[in-house]
Design a protein around this motif. Structure first.
Motif, short mmCIF file in Angstrom:
data_model
loop_
_atom_site.label_atom_id
_atom_site.label_comp_id
_atom_site.label_asym_id
_atom_site.label_seq_id
_atom_site.Cartn_x
_atom_site.Cartn_y
_atom_site.Cartn_z
N ASP A 198 8.45 -5.56 0.44
CA ASP A 198 8.33 -5.98 -0.96
C ASP A 198 8.90 -4.89 -1.85
O ASP A 198 9.37 -3.85 -1.37
N GLU A 199 8.81 -5.10 -3.16
CA GLU A 199 9.07 -4.03 -4.12
C GLU A 199 7.97 -2.99 -3.93
O GLU A 199 6.85 -3.31 -3.56
N GLN A 202 4.36 -3.38 -5.58
CA GLN A 202 3.64 -4.52 -5.04
C GLN A 202 3.30 -4.31 -3.57
O GLN A 202 2.22 -4.71 -3.11
N SER A 205 0.27 -2.18 -3.49
CA SER A 205 -0.90 -2.97 -3.89
C SER A 205 -1.38 -3.84 -2.74
O SER A 205 -2.59 -3.97 -2.49
N THR A 206 -0.45 -4.46 -2.03
CA THR A 206 -0.82 -5.27 -0.87
C THR A 206 -1.46 -4.40 0.21
O THR A 206 -2.45 -4.81 0.85
N ARG A 469 -3.31 2.33 -8.78
CA ARG A 469 -3.57 1.51 -7.58
C ARG A 469 -4.60 2.18 -6.67
O ARG A 469 -5.58 1.55 -6.29
#
Length: 534
Positions: A198-199, A202, A205-206, A469
């Motif tokens: 992903d970016e 993100q 965050s995942t 985060r």
């Protein structure tokens, strides 16, 4: 390229040595006489995870757990591997770069100054070859605006060392095994690993979501630290003067959405003697200072290193049984700070009670509501009491939180970074800045945790993805004063990075002596920092 890992577990049982290897994609139990091992796979839109689960048939001692995974290193634009603790340099590099360590420093120099105390040098094999860098917990490769992030999902059960092999396009993950004997019939997760595409923001965050970790809520902080203005030479009079200068600048400034913090740093007591502030420097103790700061509408902050003591402290002399010792019975040095820092045994009930008393007194009785807690890696220098390093660090950080009332904020420093995720409001993400750009030439040959404004700035940018985060990033202080050996552009770069990437905007300048140009620059920086939309 398939990124499914292969696992290998080595263990001792019934007087024999065993090894079980699970090829990529194997999910059914691997049944052997002493142990059953299986891999549980899960997947989402952008991620996959693998959990290695074992059930014992008899008493088992696991000696090593590792995984290998194909990884597109040869053509990656950049590789990031998170460094061991909050001071360890952690930036995007070429996958073909080499990694600086202490392998070129004479052992006599390392030993005299305990240069190997603050990093991973005592328990991680160094490899200076290009394409063989290492890190802890997680890392990623980047091509353009997208990354492939890979990381452990369970650092509280043991630290994970990540090693790249760019020549073979592979990543290896070495997981700390349990430090205790496993009993018959136990089922436990030996290792868990995730890969996310992903970016970067993100993806991280995942990664946090997959671990079930959420950051502790906190406002950004604008403030002052006494350290780089006075270092350890503080007293009640100079701090009152600093606070007056700080207030003169902040009182007329809109900082809505940001906490205003005045932090007292090291120098008020011998390290370890936290309940005995220096009577000459602080004849009335620290409570009156905290009270005056709070009465003015500011957050009083206090520095403490709860898991270490120095050799000249009363604690070291009075409680030799509280000190962690090596196999020869010598105190385990954490570095050459003060009169010599040594680690305390955080599993000793008396040490735990003392730590709780120190933090409880500082918050409940003296009135400090933000604690900057430093040199925390001391809690996990040596596996012991049936716990490995990751477990020791998690246990020690949980002890800190249990020692203070609700509402007290932590700014952690010198901490294995992955252990701090979700456990603090703020966390340092780089080494200490200095009063020059990159210290003396011979210092640049030393460890990855050394004092360096250049390296601190690089880490502020390299670990910017953590901010908001895992916690709010503390990038250390900036300077507007002219008596530091930084060029105007270096001072500006440091401030700009703190404003753009941090959750803490602190200085150690004498703010009462700032001229008009410095005041204008500071006000502009604070407005941008407090109004930033993340």
């Amino acid at each position: 390229m398939s990124l499914a890992p292969s696992f290998r577990v080595r263990y001792e049982a019934k007087g024999g040595l065993y090894e079980v290897c699970l090829p990529a994609g194997m999910g059914d139990p691997m049944s052997l006489l002493p142990i059953d091992v299986r891999v549980v796979h899960a997947a989402g839109e952008t991620w996959e995870s693998w959990r290695l689960v074992a059930t014992t048939r008899c008493q088992v001692r696991v000696t090593s757990v590792c995984a290998t995974m194909p990884c597109e290193l040869r053509h990656a634009e950049a590789l990031f591997l998170n460094g061991y603790n909050s001071w360890t340099d952690s930036v995007e590099r070429s996958p073909w770069a080499g990694m600086r360590g202490l392998h070129g420093v004479p052992r006599a120099v390392v030993g005299k100054w305990a240069l190997d105390g603050s990093g991973d040098y005592r328990f991680t094999k160094e490899d200076a070859r290009p394409g063989h860098q290492h890190g802890f917990g997680y890392g990623y490769t980047r091509n353009g605006g997208r990354v492939t992030l890979f990381g452990s999902l369970g650092e509280d059960t043991g630290f994970t060392t990540l090693r790249e092999d760019a020549w073979h396009n592979m990543m290896e993950f070495q997981k700390e095994p349990p430090a205790r004997l496993l009993e018959q019939g136990e089922t436990l997760e030996l290792f868990s690993l995730a890969v996310i595409r992903d970016e970067l923001g993100q993806a991280f965050s995942t990664y946090m979501d997959l671990q079930g970790i959420a950051r502790r809520p906190a406002e950004r902080a604008v403030g002052f630290s006494s350290w780089y203005r006075h270092y350890g030479q503080i007293d009640a009079t100079c701090l009152a003067r600093d606070f007056a200068g700080f207030r003169a600048v902040l009182d007329g400034l809109d900082t809505q959405g940001c906490a205003r913090v005045f932090q007292i740093d090291d120098g008020y007591a011998k390290v370890g003697n936290w309940l005995q502030p220096d009577g000459l420097r602080f004849p009335e103790g620290l409570a009156p200072l905290a009270s005056s700061i709070r009465a003015a509408g500011y957050v009083p902050g206090l520095w403490m290193a709860p898991f270490v003591c120095e050799r000249e402290s009363d604690l070291f002399r009075s409680h030799p049984d509280w000190v962690m010792r090596d196999e020869a019975g010598e105190p385990i040095a954490t570095g050459s700070h003060w009169s010599g820092g040594v680690a305390l045994d955080t599993r000793n009930p008396d040490v735990r009670a003392y730590v709780a008393s120190c933090l409880g007194t500082a918050t409940r009785e003296w009135g400090f509501s933000l604690l900057k807690l430093d040199f925390l890696y001391a809690a996990c220098m040596v596996p012991h009491d049936g716990l490995n390093r990751g477990q020791l660090m998690a246990d020690a950080l949980d002890l800190l939180r249990a020692s203070v009332p609700a509402g007290v904020a932590f700014d952690l420093c010198g901490v294995p970074l992955v252990s701090a995720f979700g456990r603090c409001e703020y966390c340092r993400v780089g080494c200490d800045v200095g009063l020059d750009w990159d210290d003396k030439p011979y210092m640049r040959m030393l460890h990855r945790e050394r004092v360096s404004t250049k390296n601190s700035l690089a880490n502020t940018l390299g670990r910017a993805h953590l901010n908001g985060r895992a916690f709010l990033n503390d990038p250390d202080v900036f300077f507007l004063r002219s008596d530091v050996r930084l060029t105007p552009s270096q001072r500006e770069d440091l401030l700009a990075a703190d404003v753009a990437c941090g959750g803490v905007l602190f200085t150690s300048d004498d703010m009462g002596e700032w001229g008009q140009d410095q005041l204008l620059r500071y006000r502009s920086a604070v407005r941008a920092f407090c109004s930033r939309k993340d």
